[in-house]
Design an enzyme around this catalytic site. Structure first.
Site, PDB file in Angstrom:
ATOM      1  N   SER A 183       9.037   1.164  -8.162  1.00 48.86           N
ATOM      2  CA  SER A 183       8.294   0.350  -7.212  1.00 48.86           C
ATOM      3  C   SER A 183       7.240  -0.496  -7.932  1.00 48.86           C
ATOM      4  CB  SER A 183       7.625   1.276  -6.201  1.00 48.86           C
ATOM      5  OG  SER A 183       6.920   0.513  -5.290  1.00 48.86           O
ATOM      6  N   GLY A 184       7.250  -1.787  -7.649  1.00 49.66           N
ATOM      7  CA  GLY A 184       6.264  -2.686  -8.253  1.00 49.66           C
ATOM      8  C   GLY A 184       6.713  -3.269  -9.578  1.00 49.66           C
TER       9      GLY A 184
ATOM     10  N   THR B 143      12.191  -7.333  -6.335  1.00 46.76           N
ATOM     11  CA  THR B 143      12.327  -8.314  -5.252  1.00 46.76           C
ATOM     12  C   THR B 143      12.030  -9.712  -5.777  1.00 46.76           C
ATOM     13  OG1 THR B 143      11.560  -6.572  -3.817  1.00 46.76           O
ATOM     14  CG2 THR B 143      11.616  -8.760  -2.887  1.00 46.76           C
TER      15      THR B 143
ATOM     16  N   ASN C  87       2.479  -0.852  -4.833  1.00 43.92           N
ATOM     17  CA  ASN C  87       2.843  -2.258  -4.699  1.00 43.92           C
ATOM     18  C   ASN C  87       2.374  -2.765  -3.337  1.00 43.92           C
ATOM     19  OD1 ASN C  87       4.096  -4.727  -4.633  1.00 43.92           O
ATOM     20  ND2 ASN C  87       6.184  -3.945  -4.834  1.00 43.92           N
TER      21      ASN C  87
ATOM     22  N   SER D  65       5.718  -3.700  -1.048  1.00 36.84           N
ATOM     23  CA  SER D  65       6.806  -2.823  -1.485  1.00 36.84           C
ATOM     24  C   SER D  65       7.959  -2.819  -0.474  1.00 36.84           C
ATOM     25  CB  SER D  65       6.244  -1.409  -1.644  1.00 36.84           C
ATOM     26  OG  SER D  65       7.251  -0.551  -2.071  1.00 36.84           O
ATOM     27  N   SER D  66       9.177  -3.042  -0.969  1.00 39.74           N
ATOM     28  CA  SER D  66      10.342  -2.974  -0.069  1.00 39.74           C
ATOM     29  C   SER D  66      10.594  -1.508   0.242  1.00 39.74           C
ATOM     30  CB  SER D  66      11.591  -3.530  -0.736  1.00 39.74           C
ATOM     31  OG  SER D  66      11.308  -4.733  -1.372  1.00 39.74           O
TER      32      SER D  66
ATOM     33  N   GLY E 143      14.244   2.249  -7.503  1.00 44.68           N
ATOM     34  CA  GLY E 143      14.509   2.930  -8.772  1.00 44.68           C
ATOM     35  C   GLY E 143      14.183   4.407  -8.641  1.00 44.68           C
TER      36      GLY E 143
ATOM     37  N   GLU F  78      12.440   7.809  -8.443  1.00 43.21           N
ATOM     38  CA  GLU F  78      11.075   8.103  -7.981  1.00 43.21           C
ATOM     39  C   GLU F  78      10.714   9.537  -8.314  1.00 43.21           C
ATOM     40  OE1 GLU F  78      10.357   7.096  -3.872  1.00 43.21           O
ATOM     41  OE2 GLU F  78      10.350   4.951  -4.341  1.00 43.21           O
TER      42      GLU F  78
HETATM   43  N1  LIG Z   1       8.137 -12.522 -12.505  1.00 47.05           N
HETATM   44  C1  LIG Z   1       6.963 -12.310 -11.921  1.00 47.05           C
HETATM   45  N2  LIG Z   1       5.969 -13.186 -12.073  1.00 47.05           N
HETATM   46  C2  LIG Z   1       4.763 -12.993 -11.500  1.00 47.05           C
HETATM   47  N3  LIG Z   1       4.453 -11.909 -10.750  1.00 47.05           N
HETATM   48  C3  LIG Z   1       5.416 -11.003 -10.541  1.00 47.05           C
HETATM   49  C4  LIG Z   1       6.712 -11.140 -11.108  1.00 47.05           C
HETATM   50  N4  LIG Z   1       7.451 -10.077 -10.743  1.00 47.05           N
HETATM   51  C5  LIG Z   1       6.642  -9.319  -9.974  1.00 47.05           C
HETATM   52  N5  LIG Z   1       5.427  -9.859  -9.834  1.00 47.05           N
HETATM   53  C6  LIG Z   1       4.260  -9.333  -9.088  1.00 47.05           C
HETATM   54  O1  LIG Z   1       4.473  -7.952  -8.883  1.00 47.05           O
HETATM   55  C7  LIG Z   1       4.479  -7.649  -7.487  1.00 47.05           C
HETATM   56  C8  LIG Z   1       5.502  -6.571  -7.212  1.00 47.05           C
HETATM   57  O2  LIG Z   1       6.798  -7.094  -7.421  1.00 47.05           O
HETATM   58  P1  LIG Z   1       8.030  -6.726  -6.465  1.00 47.05           P
HETATM   59  O3  LIG Z   1       7.586  -6.676  -5.071  1.00 47.05           O
HETATM   60  O4  LIG Z   1       9.137  -7.636  -6.832  1.00 47.05           O
HETATM   61  O5  LIG Z   1       8.332  -5.258  -6.973  1.00 47.05           O
HETATM   62  P2  LIG Z   1       9.538  -4.330  -6.559  1.00 47.05           P
HETATM   63  O6  LIG Z   1      10.116  -3.799  -7.810  1.00 47.05           O
HETATM   64  O7  LIG Z   1      10.462  -5.071  -5.654  1.00 47.05           O
HETATM   65  O8  LIG Z   1       8.798  -3.183  -5.824  1.00 47.05           O
HETATM   66  P3  LIG Z   1       9.288  -2.284  -4.595  1.00 47.05           P
HETATM   67  O9  LIG Z   1      10.365  -1.402  -5.081  1.00 47.05           O
HETATM   68  O10 LIG Z   1       8.054  -1.535  -4.239  1.00 47.05           O
HETATM   69  O11 LIG Z   1       9.708  -3.245  -3.537  1.00 47.05           O
HETATM   70  C9  LIG Z   1       4.783  -8.959  -6.789  1.00 47.05           C
HETATM   71  O12 LIG Z   1       4.237  -8.992  -5.510  1.00 47.05           O
HETATM   72  C10 LIG Z   1       4.140  -9.968  -7.712  1.00 47.05           C
HETATM   73  O13 LIG Z   1       2.774 -10.058  -7.452  1.00 47.05           O
END
Ligand SMILES: Nc1ncnc2c1ncn2[C@@H]1O[C@H](COP(=O)(O)OP(=O)(O)OP(=O)(O)O)[C@@H](O)[C@H]1O
Length: 857
Positions: free
Chosen positions: A120-121, A125, A170, A173-174, A402, A404
């Site tokens: 997560s984070g 996404t 996050n 977070s999805s 991923g 956890e």
């Molecule tokens: N390539 C990037 N450039 C800039 N900021 C990023 C990038 N990737 C992620 N972030 C930052 O990190 C935060 C978390 O990313 P994201 O929501 O894609 O994580 P995730 O892996 O999908 O988490 P979850 O599993 O909790 O949904 C985003 O809101 C953004 O602020």
């Protein structure tokens, strides 16, 4: 920051390759000398992260580290840089993965999928959004395609509003797994899409940990909803007034602007085909969940629960279009059908609260699934062109949770980690398979790789009758008698000898110290995780009392009505448990993924504080381990660190061998053979495949790369000299050509005295002049020089070839003097009239030149 002068990169800095490699690391982990070392892996990651190089490859797998700041690497120019370019010729990027998959889809006509994983984070996404944006910008467009692109992009804010929440890890977070198919027509344009959703974290609707929030949509509605709308829904703006929104005590988050997000979501809803009625009905359901959370109970003398919040019931009845009395009674009774007779048994306080929360979770969870199916309808291919549909290729994007591992792991973590086991199994299988296939197709002996096969853990979870899910389902069938503890006991009994399973009772003294009595431990491929069985049965049953189901089936809200189907009430078959549903949907997902060619993006989170620059080594080591990245490098390095098509290899290094430089006329494979011989490669260092060279050690490649750096200086000097020579020669040829043209002009014009010829001849000279003033610089030295030359040729030809008598006769008007001729020419130049005359070469003129040539003129 510029990318290192890498093995595959085209960018070159002035530093030596060696220094640059020291500073920014290698762009492919398989090129690490000590490739099995976790420390070397992390050091490479750290170097690159420091230089804002967040992407690195493991062969064709992309490792991405969340930068937690905006980087200037996602512009349209960047997209163009990666468009249609060979994967290894540019520095690692998410666009390279997107483009590579798209090109394979187009050229090989094979469906593709991109699997994005990470904790997560970590940026999953964001990565999937970047891929979609890449396709939206770079794929062919038409009106219909633009609509599909818009809908694909706009489905994101809607799904995020309903399926994402702020967690400790996050802010966005999805809380569900997502697999999205994008369909491309035979022209390569996106024409449709389809989304599958997995295991929404419904428990969040009724409970959030401290510092976390409920799903975004609740706060967006309260903050951004128009006064009128809120009045209709019976809501006020303060999140503090809703029990389901105050558990985490953080309704406001600095990084989130709910008001703005609301506007985005409202706009997105209209793009994906929601009309005003749909929106109103959807929001009525959202509001009803909030009202449900505020329904309170008090105990009467018999200990039975009674509803104390009539107002909430009133709102609920209106929003869900149900009868308020029936709803009130349904919340405090449980309907049991025994021997064909219906019994309404009263609930106590605890049971009523449970029933209320179960209803809230069911309403929200089912509405989310409805939302996904509604989005799917709007994304479905609408064209009438069956040819396009029949030839559609599909590219899937998997953005799924991923591994956890928390302090306290429950049913949700069990499902998520099981999902990761399945994905790892698929990953290893497909990576090994593709490696093996490549070796075989290249005619190189395949050296089997030793790796840990996690099938044993997948079996432990999913096997029929003996697996953990089967045992759990069995316990769920014994309501009344079964509890979480009996489930644990049954597990101990059935799988006690499994090498990847242990409990407090089964473990040794050391294990007992860190394993609670209500826990079991699984030894996952990525490490050990302790799961507390508390709540397992309840969550697996996902029970909603019959009378609550009934009232929802009668709902006048069309969405609620669709979500609760009457057949559920009459169906004698026991509904599938949550774990079995998840297992089945995973198995379908695996089938989908197996039928496609996969690409992988492995996301890593650099720190827990969501800060840019911070590189928390412990946290990263943990993820490298849980993502199985070292294992990945090991499998990819199975024998050879580097492989490249002969043409590409020769093109890059041909300057290192006099025989292949500047050009090699024979087969690329032979050229490479000559090249590596002259470079002194030892036989054990490389192998020649059918279309590729395979290099065993990175050091061989680095030595070649360093030699290339040195050679480049020499090449630069050589090229400069060559360019100068070429330039001079072009100038000379131009002059010569001009002389020939002028001669032929004069001969044609003066010799035949035809007006048409004369006109054509003027065209010729205009063409000539144009060649020198094409930049509209009539006074540049070259033009001046040419004009002099022209004047000179003009007069020379005039006087050398023609007796004065002929000359006088040949001109319809007296021939121009030297002065007149030069002025005429200059005027033509200055006005730049030549442009419009000089586009085409007159065929007549061409013939004339050829005739002159043949006659040796
Ligand atoms: N390539 C990037 N450039 C800039 N900021 C990023 C990038 N990737 C992620 N972030 C930052 O990190 C935060 C978390 O990313 P994201 O929501 O894609 O994580 P995730 O892996 O999908 O988490 P979850 O599993 O909790 O949904 C985003 O809101 C953004 O602020």
């Amino acid at each position: 920051m510029q990318e290192a002068p890498a093995i595959d990169g085209i960018r070159i800095t002035m530093e030596s390759a060696l220094t640059a490699r020291d500073r920014v690391g290698v762009q492919d982990f398989v090129l690490l000398e000590n490739y099995t070392s976790e420390a070397a892996f992390i050091e490479n990651l750290r170097k690159r992260f420091k230089e804002n190089l967040i992407y690195t490859y493991i062969g064709s797998v992309l490792v991405s580290v969340n930068p937690y700041k905006e980087l200037e690497i996602y512009s349209k120019q960047h997209m163009e840089r990666y468009r249609g370019v060979s994967f290894y010729e540019v520095s690692p990027h998410i666009y390279a993965i997107a483009d590579n998959s798209y090109r394979s889809l187009r050229t090989e006509r094979k469906d593709q999928c991109i699997l994005i994983s990470g904790e997560s984070g970590a940026g999953k996404t964001e990565a999937s959004k970047k891929i979609l944006q890449y396709y939206a910008v770079t794929c062919p467009a038409s009106d219909q395609v633009e609509t599909v692109k818009d809908r694909l992009l706009q489905s994101n804010p809607v799904l995020e509003a309903f399926g994402n929440a702020k967690t400790l890890r996050n802010d966005n977070s999805s809380r569900f797994g997502k697999y999205m198919d994008v369909q491309f027509d035979y022209k390569g344009a996106p024409v449709g899409g389809h989304i599958l959703n997995y295991l929404l974290e419904k428990s969040r609707v009724v409970h959030q940990n401290h510092g976390e929030r409920n799903f975004h949509i609740f706060y967006q509605l309260l903050e951004g909803g128009e006064e009128d709308l809120l009045r209709r829904l019976g809501l006020d703006r303060s999140a503090q007034n809703y029990q389901y929104l105050i558990k985490g005590q953080c309704a406001r988050v600095s990084s989130i602007n709910d008001k703005n997000e609301w506007k985005i979501v409202r706009k997105a809803l209209s793009v994906i085909n929601f009309n005003d009625d749909d929106v109103e009905e959807l929001l009525s359901i959202v509001a009803s969940v909030l009202h449900l959370g505020n329904v309170q109970f008090a105990s009467d003398e018999q200990g039975n629960a009674q509803v104390t919040t009539e107002n909430q019931i009133k709102y609920l009845a209106r929003l869900l279009s149900v009868d308020s009395t029936v709803l009130r009674e349904s919340l405090i009774h449980k309907k049991i059908i025994a021997k064909g007779e219906e019994l309404n048994s009263p609930l106590n306080l605890e049971q009523a609260a449970y029933a209320r929360d179960a209803l809230a979770k069911a309403i929200y969870g089912r509405t989310f699934s409805w939302l996904v199916s509604k989005i799917n309808k709007s994304l479905a291919y609408k064209g009438s062109d069956m040819y396009s549909l029949g030839n559609a290729s599909v590219l899937g994007l998997l953005d799924i949770y991923g591994f956890e591992v928390f302090q306290h792991n429950s049913f949700e973590q069990f499902c998520i980690n099981y999902c990761n086991e399945k994905l790892q199994q698929l990953f290893i299988e497909l990576t090994l398979k593709s490696e093996q296939e490549e070796y075989e197709s290249e005619g190189i002996a395949w050296e089997p790789v030793q790796y840990f096969n996690n099938k044993i853990i997948c079996d432990l979870v999913e096997e029929k009758f003996k697996g953990i899910i089967s045992i759990l389902d069995e316990e769920c069938l014994r309501p009344g008698e079964a509890t979480d503890t009996t489930f644990l006991e049954k597990l101990e009994e059935t799988v006690k000898n499994h090498p990847h399973f242990v409990t407090h009772k089964l473990g040794d003294q050391k294990t007992r110290k860190c394993l609670g009595r209500d826990e079991f431990r699984l030894l996952h491929y990525a490490g050990e995780v302790n799961y507390s069985v508390v709540g397992f049965l309840d969550k697996n049953n996902d029970l909603l009392f019959r009378n609550l189901k009934e009232i929802m089936c009668d709902s006048g809200n069309p969405i609620a009505h669709q979500c609760f189907d009457r057949s559920e009430l009459t169906d004698k078959k026991r509904p599938e448990t949550a774990a079995t549903q998840f297992k089945n949907s995973l198995s379908k997902l695996m089938e989908i993924l197996m039928s496609k060619e996969p690409s992988y993006v492995r996301c890593i989170k650099p720190n827990d504080a969501k800060q840019a620059v911070r590189f928390d080594e412990v946290l990263i080591r943990h993820q490298v381990k849980y993502l199985g990245l070292i294992e990945n490098v090991r499998v990819r390095r199975a024998g050879f660190a580097y492989r490249r098509k002969y043409e590409i290899f020769l093109q890059r290094y041909k300057s290192l061998c006099p025989e292949t430089w500047p050009n090699w006329d024979g087969r690329a494979m032979d050229g490479v053979a000559v090249l590596v011989k002259s470079l002194g490669y030892k036989p054990e260092e490389y192998k020649m495949g059918r279309t590729k060279i395979f290099i065993r050690f990175p050091k061989t490649l680095f030595a070649t790369e360093d030699a290339l750096e040195v050679r480049k200086q020499g090449i630069a000097t050589f090229l400069q000299a060559r360019w100068r020579g070429y330039h001079q020669r072009q100038k000379f040829l131009h002059m010569k050509h001009s002389a020939i043209l002028i001669q032929s002009w004069w001969r044609g014009t003066v010799g035949r005295r035809k007006a048409a010829k004369r006109k054509w001849a003027v065209d010729v000279i205009r063409r000539l002049i144009k060649g020198f003033i094409y930049r509209n610089q009539p006074r540049c030295p070259e033009n001046e020089y040419f004009l002099d030359y022209l004047r000179y040729s003009f007069l020379m030809n005039l006087h050398r070839n023609m007796p004065k008598s002929v000359l006088d006769k040949s001109w319809p008007v007296p021939p121009p003097s030297l002065q007149e001729a030069s002025e005429l020419l200059r005027e033509m130049c200055m006005k730049n009239m030549v442009w419009k005359y000089c586009r085409r070469i007159s065929p007549e003129w061409k013939q004339q030149v050829n005739r002159n040539k043949n006659s040796g003129a």
